[in-house]
Design a protein around this motif. Structure first.
Motif, PDB file in Angstrom:
ATOM      1  N   TYR A 180     -28.227  25.989 109.739  1.00 26.38           N
ATOM      2  CA  TYR A 180     -27.413  25.302 108.452  1.00 26.38           C
ATOM      3  C   TYR A 180     -25.863  24.927 108.907  1.00 26.38           C
ATOM      4  O   TYR A 180     -25.716  23.936 109.159  1.00 26.38           O
ATOM      5  CB  TYR A 180     -27.440  26.149 107.147  1.00 26.38           C
ATOM      6  CG  TYR A 180     -26.437  25.544 106.271  1.00 26.38           C
ATOM      7  CD1 TYR A 180     -26.820  24.234 105.898  1.00 26.38           C
ATOM      8  CD2 TYR A 180     -25.408  26.343 105.689  1.00 26.38           C
ATOM      9  CE1 TYR A 180     -26.153  23.706 104.814  1.00 26.38           C
ATOM     10  CE2 TYR A 180     -24.767  25.682 104.598  1.00 26.38           C
ATOM     11  CZ  TYR A 180     -24.999  24.548 104.358  1.00 26.38           C
ATOM     12  OH  TYR A 180     -24.162  23.839 103.079  1.00 26.38           O
ATOM     13  N   LEU A 181     -25.265  25.989 109.255  1.00 26.56           N
ATOM     14  CA  LEU A 181     -23.730  25.991 109.419  1.00 26.56           C
ATOM     15  C   LEU A 181     -23.531  25.129 110.686  1.00 26.56           C
ATOM     16  O   LEU A 181     -22.560  24.404 110.949  1.00 26.56           O
ATOM     17  CB  LEU A 181     -23.023  27.137 109.358  1.00 26.56           C
ATOM     18  CG  LEU A 181     -22.826  27.879 108.116  1.00 26.56           C
ATOM     19  CD1 LEU A 181     -22.187  29.330 108.226  1.00 26.56           C
ATOM     20  CD2 LEU A 181     -22.264  27.043 107.070  1.00 26.56           C
ATOM     21  N   GLY A 182     -24.248  25.246 111.813  1.00 29.04           N
ATOM     22  CA  GLY A 182     -24.347  24.506 112.739  1.00 29.04           C
ATOM     23  C   GLY A 182     -24.284  22.997 112.763  1.00 29.04           C
ATOM     24  O   GLY A 182     -23.920  22.115 113.180  1.00 29.04           O
ATOM     25  N   VAL A 183     -25.370  22.667 111.785  1.00 27.27           N
ATOM     26  CA  VAL A 183     -25.321  21.253 111.362  1.00 27.27           C
ATOM     27  C   VAL A 183     -24.154  20.667 111.033  1.00 27.27           C
ATOM     28  O   VAL A 183     -23.686  19.561 111.103  1.00 27.27           O
ATOM     29  CB  VAL A 183     -26.644  20.876 110.595  1.00 27.27           C
ATOM     30  CG1 VAL A 183     -26.761  19.612 110.008  1.00 27.27           C
ATOM     31  CG2 VAL A 183     -27.965  21.397 111.469  1.00 27.27           C
ATOM     32  N   VAL A 184     -23.854  21.396 109.844  1.00 33.34           N
ATOM     33  CA  VAL A 184     -22.474  21.117 109.060  1.00 33.34           C
ATOM     34  C   VAL A 184     -21.234  20.944 109.987  1.00 33.34           C
ATOM     35  O   VAL A 184     -20.657  19.791 109.930  1.00 33.34           O
ATOM     36  CB  VAL A 184     -22.158  22.274 108.097  1.00 33.34           C
ATOM     37  CG1 VAL A 184     -20.926  21.871 107.499  1.00 33.34           C
ATOM     38  CG2 VAL A 184     -23.383  22.496 106.960  1.00 33.34           C
ATOM     39  N   LYS A 185     -21.284  21.770 110.898  1.00 27.23           N
ATOM     40  CA  LYS A 185     -20.011  21.855 111.859  1.00 27.23           C
ATOM     41  C   LYS A 185     -20.022  20.789 112.684  1.00 27.23           C
ATOM     42  O   LYS A 185     -18.852  20.006 113.364  1.00 27.23           O
ATOM     43  CB  LYS A 185     -19.767  23.152 112.515  1.00 27.23           C
ATOM     44  CG  LYS A 185     -19.507  24.404 111.545  1.00 27.23           C
ATOM     45  CD  LYS A 185     -19.516  25.627 112.148  1.00 27.23           C
ATOM     46  CE  LYS A 185     -18.904  26.730 111.262  1.00 27.23           C
ATOM     47  NZ  LYS A 185     -18.971  28.140 111.797  1.00 27.23           N
ATOM     48  N   VAL A 186     -21.341  20.349 113.349  1.00 33.08           N
ATOM     49  CA  VAL A 186     -21.337  19.247 114.247  1.00 33.08           C
ATOM     50  C   VAL A 186     -21.110  17.739 113.529  1.00 33.08           C
ATOM     51  O   VAL A 186     -20.494  17.148 114.028  1.00 33.08           O
ATOM     52  CB  VAL A 186     -22.767  19.106 114.989  1.00 33.08           C
ATOM     53  CG1 VAL A 186     -23.037  18.139 115.606  1.00 33.08           C
ATOM     54  CG2 VAL A 186     -22.828  20.690 115.821  1.00 33.08           C
ATOM     55  N   CYS A 187     -21.743  17.708 112.421  1.00 39.14           N
ATOM     56  CA  CYS A 187     -21.296  16.723 111.573  1.00 39.14           C
ATOM     57  C   CYS A 187     -20.078  16.333 111.167  1.00 39.14           C
ATOM     58  O   CYS A 187     -19.459  15.378 111.455  1.00 39.14           O
ATOM     59  CB  CYS A 187     -22.260  16.565 110.039  1.00 39.14           C
ATOM     60  SG  CYS A 187     -24.110  16.498 110.508  1.00 39.14           S
ATOM     61  N   ARG A 188     -19.309  17.590 111.029  1.00 42.45           N
ATOM     62  CA  ARG A 188     -18.012  17.492 110.471  1.00 42.45           C
ATOM     63  C   ARG A 188     -17.077  16.943 111.585  1.00 42.45           C
ATOM     64  O   ARG A 188     -16.157  16.326 111.544  1.00 42.45           O
ATOM     65  CB  ARG A 188     -17.573  18.795 109.956  1.00 42.45           C
ATOM     66  CG  ARG A 188     -16.151  18.863 109.438  1.00 42.45           C
ATOM     67  CD  ARG A 188     -15.726  20.193 109.028  1.00 42.45           C
ATOM     68  NE  ARG A 188     -15.823  21.273 109.976  1.00 42.45           N
ATOM     69  CZ  ARG A 188     -15.565  22.510 109.806  1.00 42.45           C
ATOM     70  NH1 ARG A 188     -15.521  23.096 108.709  1.00 42.45           N
ATOM     71  NH2 ARG A 188     -15.953  23.314 110.923  1.00 42.45           N
TER      72      ARG A 188
END
Length: 271
Positions: A105-113
């Motif tokens: 989850y947070l990996g997706v969030v941070k890469v998108c960000r």
């Protein structure tokens, strides 16, 4: 040539996606947590490997800086990195819960960000976030894996609204069990003194193993479909469900409601 960033590209389906995109004329930026694992990819002219740990913000930012310095523009980011954790809630461990949340989850969030500012300035870009049928339905022993995939589905849909004005689109991709290293690497809770728990863990393991073996034609289908999505992105948020299992479960769950769906699942597992 268009440029695609793929996370978790050193093995499994991520590696296959990287190879397929390269074969079809894309420049592939293959990211991974260990460059040693990407030796095969590094031999291909239009694949470039970068060190990127999706659980570490500084690693993401460092990789991002190196990527845009070399490529200037990025057309597509595929968030593929993911791990599994099959456990009973009672037997779950903090470290393993934190790890699956950080990666899935947070990996997706941070890469998108990290890539949104570039997409916004370019006035174009497409995020493809790979979830799972686990992001649409709930099955036994999936409390943590399913939760992270549901979270990515919700996150992706919300983010898509924010990016409409900048010509940046978002899609998610769901599919069932496919032959790869993923199932072999799923972390499981230890054996329990409770017979019910041990029975359920063994039963679910056998069901998933049999499903994976039957889905031998699913992986090529997934890889081809992801390329099509990248080459013809929808302007609006879109979910892409691939394969018979995923489509069947999704349609069944949405049409019969959670109570009847739950009864069917219980009968399938506890018969």
């Amino acid at each position: 040539m268009k440029n695609v960033v793929i996370t978790g590209a050193s093995g499994g389906i991520g590696k296959e996606i990287a190879l397929h995109f390269a074969e079809n004329g894309w420049n592939v930026i293959a990211t991974m947590i260990c460059l040693e694992q990407g030796k095969e990819l590094q031999k291909i002219n239009n694949i470039n490997c970068f060190l990127l740990d999706v659980t570490c913000s500084s690693s993401i930012e460092n990789a991002y800086g190196k990527i845009i310095e070399e490529y200037k523009t990025i057309d597509v980011v595929i968030n593929n990195a993911g791990v599994g954790y099959r456990s009973f809630v009672e037997l779950s461990e903090d470290a393993k819960i934190n790890h699956i949340v950080d990666v899935n989850y947070l990996g997706v969030v941070k890469v998108c960000r990290s890539f949104i500012p570039l997409f916004r300035v370019q006035k174009k870009g497409h995020f493809i976030n790979i979830t799972s049928i686990a992001g649409l339905v709930n099955l036994p022993l999936g409390s943590f894996y399913h939760s992270t995939k549901h979270a990515v589905e919700s996150f992706s849909e919300c983010m898509a609204y924010e990016l409409i004005d900048f010509n940046v689109s978002v899609a998610t991709v769901q599919f069932g069990n496919t032959p790869s290293n993923f199932q072999k690497n799923v972390t499981k809770s230890d054996c329990s003194s409770l017979p019910s728990y041990n029975y359920l863990m063994n039963k679910i393991g056998k069901i998933l193993e049999n499903k994976t073996k039957k889905n031998k034609d699913l992986k090529p289908q997934i890889i081809k479909e992801i390329l099509k999505i990248a080459e013809n992105p929808s302007n609006n948020f879109k979910r892409h469900t691939i394969g018979f299992d995923a489509n069947f479960l999704s349609i069944l769950r949405s049409n019969i409601g959670y109570r009847l769906f739950g009864r069917i699942i219980r009968q399938s597992v506890f018969k």
